[in-house]
Design an enzyme around this catalytic site. Structure first.
Site, short mmCIF file in Angstrom:
data_model
loop_
_atom_site.label_atom_id
_atom_site.label_comp_id
_atom_site.label_asym_id
_atom_site.label_seq_id
_atom_site.Cartn_x
_atom_site.Cartn_y
_atom_site.Cartn_z
CB THR A 130 30.51 -22.23 26.33
OG1 THR A 130 31.12 -23.21 27.16
CG2 THR A 130 31.50 -21.13 26.01
CB ILE A 159 18.37 -2.24 19.00
CG1 ILE A 159 18.79 -2.94 17.71
CG2 ILE A 159 18.95 -0.85 19.03
CD1 ILE A 159 17.97 -4.11 17.34
NE ARG A 160 24.00 0.47 21.31
CZ ARG A 160 24.91 1.14 22.00
NH1 ARG A 160 24.57 2.22 22.66
NH2 ARG A 160 26.16 0.75 22.01
NE ARG A 205 27.31 -4.48 20.71
CZ ARG A 205 28.48 -4.01 21.14
NH1 ARG A 205 29.27 -3.36 20.31
NH2 ARG A 205 28.88 -4.20 22.38
CB SER A 254 10.18 -2.91 7.22
OG SER A 254 10.57 -1.85 6.36
CG LEU A 308 19.83 -19.81 29.32
CD1 LEU A 308 18.65 -18.96 29.75
CD2 LEU A 308 19.63 -21.26 29.79
CG HIS A 309 26.03 -16.46 27.89
ND1 HIS A 309 26.40 -16.12 29.16
CD2 HIS A 309 26.82 -15.71 27.07
CE1 HIS A 309 27.38 -15.21 29.12
NE2 HIS A 309 27.64 -14.95 27.87
NE ARG A 331 19.09 -2.77 28.63
CZ ARG A 331 19.55 -1.54 28.49
NH1 ARG A 331 19.27 -0.59 29.36
NH2 ARG A 331 20.34 -1.25 27.48
#
Lengths: 312, 312, 312, 312
Positions: C89, C111-112, C114, C122, C221-222, C231
């Site tokens: 935390t 984008i996975r 979340r 757009s 940051l977490h 990634r």
């Protein structure tokens, strides 16, 4: 744990009904559905509902039209592969809902897990029951000397007695005064017709943190595993760990293959830092390793030696 | 929508099995469980699993030991009260899982709703089917002149023909070249034994955004209602709205009391700003209101008059 | 990467302004603030804003009134302790915002995750630029034979040429047809005054997945560390890994102590399953271990031996 | 509110330092940065850090390379448009961090907002201060007769006295016994050298729910607005509402255009259900509406008439 006859009856009524469904069903979990599994002196964990099973994980991982499962052995292998490689999204496809009764100070730790759905019994709206947690004698631990957030030796003799007396008396007095503030007894009787009684949302502030509350708590399997990995851990406080342990038993019934993989790849696993791995490699190569020469802190070195089953 | 005979068989096999459960069961939803509800030219929505029903919302709101429900009428009233007053947590106690087939450009909008669990078919791992969306003629709309993200008139004649031709031909060519890059036909045959074929994770970049993908999508009722309130809305793009509409039908079967409350308090509701409310109060008091004297922008005024059913 | 002169000017204008603040400031990150760090052929990563620094983690962990920091060495020790013991935390107390330009197929993977905030450009509202990704020759890999979602050898000769030609031509043609559908050129000129042009929200479906999009992406940051651990990993697809690597460089500037701890306890760390740990202990005890006698799958055994730096 | 001289000094030290930054800076918020704004008898709210400003919302909505802002008036219009139409993602691009001191029973309500980052002072690790909330006399309300979770008349005379006495004495006694259990005074002196003292993680359960705790709480602007819309609402409990009101003042300094839009489109707005809207339309058409003929419950009718400023 003390369920009222009325509560027992409600639970039995639910257990007595069965209906046909086309959904995935897990007989081993159905067996204990709705049952109150006792935890601590007055708490419990009850499984209220669930969605999916081990096969649902496989089905989602394959985005399949049918069951998605092949041979049992193959499915088990896929589940182990997914957990080992942190492919966590298929585990989110299973969901479970619990009804939990727990002391408020435990609820305050528990609620920090933000990825669950929660409905807590409202002391703004209703009056809390007179049930509070008093630790069993073997859990009356002193502050740990070495670990600022851990327990040390068990208290003994007069100190233990005195501790239990204080915990009991303060909780009792605060609860009695809570009723006095409300001007209402547990069974809804007015105490003094000349008083109005303090609003519930205010009176509750007079209660101690060992009073029991209860909630419905719903979570997906991935987040449940994360919760259990932290809370069934020996570093977790005893009073929340016993809840996690009770839930581990429900996990075993619900998704046995996931449970097994969780035991092997999470609970029983250890993570070695870059530096610790280097030490292991050097030890395996037959080198004599000087702790001062590893970049590990004394504490890290000690933990590593313990993990490796070596004398420190 | 074109399911293969094998897929149809898998679905039928699932539908054919029933088992006994002690959980809440919703017969109206069980009826269509696993069925592929057609959406757009090749897409579908399938309900794969669900947890809870209207009574489960009441049960959680009351944190009850049994069903929690009283008389049907009382439960309906509580659900309406909860939704009206934004007490949203009890709605999180129900969960539903869909299998959805949808064009990639629709999936890109959809995935922005972050509160669901998703497993998408992986084009890194597998080869996508040759299915792409071409709008029906009545949906071939021109850019709206007034709304930068809306549609205007329907294209006609030669322009419509040409538009359809382009969409079809580009998607076809890109898909044919995708196979060429992979050096593999749809049924797994190598095209040219002297070539290696590009990695799947790379070849997929040659596909157009109207190609269909599919995923398992699981969400709780509260978040589903939020999704539907945005995506079943007339301002949503037609191609995602039709999915939301198909899901509304499943909602109606699943939790009829919640569906009704949602229609009354969300879908059919309107929010009046501080300024708009002031206008309404003045109109009701018989005042003649000058738009310039309201603080509302011309657009807000126009929308307000329309909402009130007045001439603009 | 191709910024227009106007974009370069806007960036320079932002860089030119400084103001006084009482907040935590990180000079090493301020140096590159707003700069476009090139990634792939047309993409970039720009740090747009940040909140907090290494000291803010310590400050939150201690819930302190002032800076919370003691000696630099002590702070570094606390950060390492927190990360090692999964006390995550405090790392949520730092936040960073990026502007990223990336191919759509990369955006779909990204984008996975979340737990970030996202604003994407757009294509419902605006017209996308003509920029698409074509892999560099050394990244034109064949499908891996052993790993269904990995890459094998690099394509050579005629196959490589042909692959590049297809990718370029299809993207070009689809983009040209996108303009034709819109009836509008990149610089806003109407192509044919007798046509209406297809709505933007529809025309975009004709584009290929290697077209570039862009977004603002903000994360704590977490969650950033979690994103990077997945990634920047060698198993991640090259096209997203290069973004993660560029972000790692910004991390190093922003929170050097956290970066160092992340390298030691996450990136460079390995997790040993229950069974693997048992093997390590037996090897250290001088035992000769038969793979068949370990409960590990052949693949797990192979990976373990590699991790331990042993011949397989 | 009682800050120790040391705490005051720490705050002053932070306020005294300024550094140059290229980031967006909000002078009106910098003015009160780190200041403890008093709330209730011992609580406070302090702004510790922030990211972004009104312009950052516009910048993200436009995914721009530079500031993204045009004329001030245009930006204000866009912010109002975004909020009115529930385009919430650009508001997620601003972030704020508070340090809050609050009674535990308030913290238990507050933490139900799951979309924030939290670091709470740990009573497992440290000893809590002797500070507890006792309501001011004018907030000593009786239970509401009409609303099961609200307040009625203010208590008077002897009942008020008695209520205050109970709250004070129980909290004092429980705190004194907490020290006794710990075997340690507030300033760290051992009380009885022959006792060990109960572990902190256990002793804390003897405290009452009006004791103060504190935390760092970080949230994005969108989620903050949601929190404030619920907690600054007249239906919220007074003890949390005063925190929300203090935070509203910081909001006004931080993002004035968003604050204004929030007041107009959320705080001052009302939502009319499908049935209520129908009533409004009929009234405006000059119809005399019979409540029984509207489908509204008596309560909904009453609320509607009040909203419209009509006699009931």
């Amino acid at each position: 744990m003390s369920l009222t006859p009325e509560q027992k009856q409600e639970i039995e009524a639910l257990k007595g009904q069965t209906q046909a469904t086309r959904r995935a069903v897990v007989p081993a979990l159905e067996e204990i559905l709705y049952d109150a599994i006792p935890v601590l002196d007055h708490g419990f964990v009850r499984v209220i509902d669930y969605m999916g099973d081990d096969a649902a994980i496989v089905q989602a991982a394959r985005v399949s039209y049918g069951k998605g499962t092949k041979q049992l052995r193959e499915d088990r292998g896929l589940i182990r592969y997914l957990l080992r490689h942190r492919h966590t999204t298929p585990f989110e496809m299973c969901e479970i809902k619990y009804h939990v009764k727990l002391p408020i100070f435990v609820a305050r730790q528990w609620i920090r897990h933000r990825t669950a759905n929660v409905n807590e019994y409202s002391a703004r709206y209703s009056i809390l029951d007179k049930e509070f947690y008093v630790p069993p004698r073997e859990q009356l631990a002193a502050q740990s000397a070495s670990n600022r957030q851990g327990r040390g030796d068990v208290l003994e003799g007069a100190e233990a007695e005195e501790t239990l007396r204080i915990l009991r008396e303060d909780a009792e007095r605060c609860y009695a005064d809570y009723q006095m503030l409300l001007n209402e007894t547990s069974d809804g009787q007015t105490i003094d017709p000349n008083r109005q009684g303090l609003a519930r949302e205010l009176a509750r502030m007079n209660l101690t943190l060992n009073l029991y509350t209860q909630w419905y708590w719903k979570v997906n399997l991935h987040n449940l595993l994360h919760f259990l990995s932290l809370r069934a851990d020996p570093h977790a406080q005893y009073e929340i760990r016993v809840y996690a342990e009770a839930m581990l038993e429900t996990l075993k019934r619900w998704v046995p293959a996931s449970y097994e993989a969780f035991e092997d790849y999470v609970v029983g696993a250890v993570t070695f830092s870059r530096g610790a791995l280097d030490v292991v490699q050097r030890l395996l190569a037959g080198e004599t390793v000087d702790p001062a020469d590893t970049g590990l802190s004394p504490r890290e070195w000690r933990e590593l030696m313990q993990t490796l089953g070596r004398e420190v």
